[in-house]
Write a protein that holds these residues in place. Structure first.
Motif, PDB file in Angstrom:
ATOM      1  N   GLU A 187      -2.861  -8.334  -3.487  1.00  0.00           N
ATOM      2  CA  GLU A 187      -2.585  -7.554  -2.276  1.00  0.00           C
ATOM      3  C   GLU A 187      -1.107  -7.159  -2.216  1.00  0.00           C
ATOM      4  O   GLU A 187      -0.770  -6.067  -1.744  1.00  0.00           O
ATOM      5  CB  GLU A 187      -2.964  -8.350  -1.026  1.00  0.00           C
ATOM      6  CG  GLU A 187      -4.432  -8.749  -0.955  1.00  0.00           C
ATOM      7  CD  GLU A 187      -5.363  -7.551  -1.073  1.00  0.00           C
ATOM      8  OE1 GLU A 187      -5.016  -6.465  -0.562  1.00  0.00           O
ATOM      9  OE2 GLU A 187      -6.442  -7.702  -1.692  1.00  0.00           O
ATOM     10  N   LYS A 190      -0.495  -4.159  -4.383  1.00  0.00           N
ATOM     11  CA  LYS A 190      -0.956  -2.937  -3.701  1.00  0.00           C
ATOM     12  C   LYS A 190       0.030  -2.529  -2.609  1.00  0.00           C
ATOM     13  O   LYS A 190       0.348  -1.348  -2.441  1.00  0.00           O
ATOM     14  CB  LYS A 190      -2.352  -3.173  -3.116  1.00  0.00           C
ATOM     15  CG  LYS A 190      -3.447  -3.242  -4.167  1.00  0.00           C
ATOM     16  CD  LYS A 190      -4.665  -4.042  -3.701  1.00  0.00           C
ATOM     17  CE  LYS A 190      -5.290  -3.481  -2.452  1.00  0.00           C
ATOM     18  NZ  LYS A 190      -6.466  -4.276  -2.030  1.00  0.00           N
ATOM     19  N   GLU A 243      -9.328   1.968   0.407  1.00  0.00           N
ATOM     20  CA  GLU A 243      -8.839   1.545   1.722  1.00  0.00           C
ATOM     21  C   GLU A 243      -8.294   2.723   2.527  1.00  0.00           C
ATOM     22  O   GLU A 243      -8.280   2.696   3.758  1.00  0.00           O
ATOM     23  CB  GLU A 243      -7.736   0.486   1.541  1.00  0.00           C
ATOM     24  CG  GLU A 243      -8.238  -0.857   1.040  1.00  0.00           C
ATOM     25  CD  GLU A 243      -7.153  -1.695   0.380  1.00  0.00           C
ATOM     26  OE1 GLU A 243      -7.500  -2.732  -0.217  1.00  0.00           O
ATOM     27  OE2 GLU A 243      -5.964  -1.312   0.462  1.00  0.00           O
ATOM     28  N   VAL A 256      -8.641  -6.774   4.148  1.00  0.00           N
ATOM     29  CA  VAL A 256      -7.306  -7.059   3.614  1.00  0.00           C
ATOM     30  C   VAL A 256      -6.526  -7.943   4.588  1.00  0.00           C
ATOM     31  O   VAL A 256      -5.922  -8.949   4.203  1.00  0.00           O
ATOM     32  CB  VAL A 256      -6.527  -5.750   3.347  1.00  0.00           C
ATOM     33  CG1 VAL A 256      -5.059  -6.069   3.008  1.00  0.00           C
ATOM     34  CG2 VAL A 256      -7.163  -4.973   2.209  1.00  0.00           C
ATOM     35  N   LYS A 259      -7.650 -11.488   4.489  1.00  0.00           N
ATOM     36  CA  LYS A 259      -7.128 -12.240   3.346  1.00  0.00           C
ATOM     37  C   LYS A 259      -5.691 -12.703   3.596  1.00  0.00           C
ATOM     38  O   LYS A 259      -5.270 -13.751   3.095  1.00  0.00           O
ATOM     39  CB  LYS A 259      -7.149 -11.368   2.092  1.00  0.00           C
ATOM     40  CG  LYS A 259      -8.529 -11.054   1.552  1.00  0.00           C
ATOM     41  CD  LYS A 259      -8.411 -10.133   0.341  1.00  0.00           C
ATOM     42  CE  LYS A 259      -9.774  -9.672  -0.143  1.00  0.00           C
ATOM     43  NZ  LYS A 259      -9.664  -8.702  -1.277  1.00  0.00           N
TER      44      LYS A 259
END
Length: 470
Positions: A187, A190, A243, A256, A259
């Motif tokens: 993540e 990203k 997303e 997301v 998480k």
């Protein structure tokens, strides 16, 4: 949620989660590696002492700068003492490197580095250390430890069992933390890509967000220019686009954030009388235990440096005299050196005489004590079951001694660089890295002692004032 709004909230969530990993999870992983290293070193020394494996002759010459996973391929049983001896030595040395030099921060632990650590952890299956295990290294280690147990005293049997169970639990905790960190790093990758590319002046947002194909094209167009040789993960880039523009983008965005959510623990205001002050003292004792690998490294370097200081060309008479002393078991004359030591409080320098063999023996003795503490052996259990006054006295004594030891070793570091003849100075082993780790451990033990003292003093003051803590 709109793309820009999502990206903004995402950056905040990533920063909070990163701080959580750096402040809580990664320090715990390091502590578990330190405990595991103490256990593994105990087993390595046992197998070496019983001549079940041969010490790696190049062990101290190996220079490690990154995580290297020891070989796990099958080998002939006749080669166990040498081949497995080298593998187990490499495993122990790598643990020492991880505990002493590896930087436990989310910035340093990339997806690739996490994979290396997970692969390293899998070299031995500590949860199933049996002679029937399918893995060669695990099976051989189990066989050797079974042999080592035969005829050994109870304290050795306890040490072996304790080391195995603690290593298994440590790996379990470490792997869980690394897996969580690995998911976070995906993540984070990203999020960083969004920040570096989407906010770049050359990134055409209008074009990119008009379709999934255009977003991918814009990312690829600028990727190498902005991020250089940073790995391009197609799977993660596809997740970013989904997303932003997928039919289920809202659900993906919420997933997301789920998480990245940090589970808050509700801390109840505990009554002062119910605070287990003994735990602070025991935590300080365990910090001392974690010093063992550092003391071992310092002992080896100091010994090598003293060998350089006292190395002299021996004539025929000197060699003959040494041979006679050895034949009649006459102990060698104690080597003595004088160093300048600065008092930490007053800054005044004084000359201190060091008896080399005695000094090295003192370090080795302290290292053995701290190893037993780190592995939570019966010796640690005796400390744990003692009164707070006894534990505090022990902690005070140890902190005072290691502070004095640190001052002397720090002075020796300078002494060696000047005492060794110029031609041999490149061989002098520097000790600043180990000394920094040593200093940090002393500070940690002091902190726990200070927390204990503060709580006790506060309770005493409230008691004098007649105030109760409800």
């Amino acid at each position: 949620m709109e793309i820009e709004e999502f990206s903004k909230e995402l950056q905040q969530a990533l920063q909070a989660k990163q701080e959580w990993f750096n402040g809580k999870i990664l320090p715990e992983i390091l502590n578990q590696y330190r405990l595991m290293h103490s256990c593994v070193r105990n087993l390595y020394e046992l197998l070496t002492k019983k001549s079940l494996i041969e010490p790696d002759p190049y062990r101290l010459d190996k220079r490690i700068s990154e995580i290297v996973v020891p070989d796990s391929s099958p080998f002939n049983e006749t080669e166990i003492p040498t081949v497995f001896g080298e593998r187990f030595s490499d495993y122990e040395i790598m643990l020492d490197f991880i505990c002493t030099y590896y930087r436990f921060s989310s910035e340093n632990m990339s997806i690739q580095n996490i994979k290396k650590l997970l692969d390293f952890n899998a070299v031995f299956n500590w949860n199933d250390l049996s002679i029937n295990n399918a893995k060669t290294n695990t099976r051989v280690l189990a066989t050797l430890l079974n042999t080592a147990r035969a005829g050994s005293p109870a304290v050795v049997l306890s040490m072996v069992s304790d080391s195995i169970s603690k290593s298994a639990e440590a790996v379990k905790i470490i792997d869980k933390g690394l897996s969580e960190l690995g998911n976070f790093q995906r993540e984070f990758y990203k999020g960083e890509l969004r920040k570096d590319l989407f906010e770049h002046p050359e990134f055409n947002k209008q074009k990119a967000f008009s379709s999934s194909e255009n977003e991918l094209a814009e990312i690829k167009r600028l990727y190498a220019k902005v991020l250089g040789k940073k790995p391009f993960y197609n799977e993660l880039v596809s997740e970013i686009i989904a997303e932003d523009q997928g039919a289920d983008k809202d659900q993906r965005q919420q997933a997301v954030f789920a998480k990245l959510r940090i589970e808050e623990t509700v801390e109840r205001k505990a009554k002062k009388e119910e605070i287990n002050t003994k735990e602070f003292l025991l935590a300080g004792v365990l910090v001392l235990g974690a010093m063992a690998p550092t003391l071992k490294a310092l002992e080896l370097k100091i010994k090598e440096n003293f060998d350089l200081v006292f190395a002299k060309k021996q004539g025929l008479f000197a060699k003959l005299s040494e041979a006679i002393k050895k034949a009649f078991h006459i102990p060698p004359k104690e080597k003595i050196c004088q160093i300048s030591v600065k008092d930490a409080k007053t800054g005044v320098e004084k000359t201190e005489k060091i008896k080399v063999n005695e000094f090295l023996g003192d370090i080795a003795k302290k290292e053995r004590i701290y190893t037993l503490i780190a592995s939570k052996s019966p010796e640690y259990s005796r400390i744990e079951s003692s009164s707070e006054e006894t534990i505090l006295s022990f902690l005070n004594k140890q902190i005072s001694e290691v502070q004095a030891l640190f001052t002397v070793i720090n002075s020796l570091d300078s002494y060696f660089k000047n005492a060794v003849e110029a031609v041999k100075r490149p061989k002098v082993k520097g000790m600043q890295i180990e000394l920094a780790a040593f200093r940090n451990s002393i500070v940690g033990a002091n902190k726990k002692r200070g927390e204990y003292t503060s709580i006790k003093e506060e309770a005493e003051q409230l008691k004098k004032l007649g105030i109760k803590n409800d």
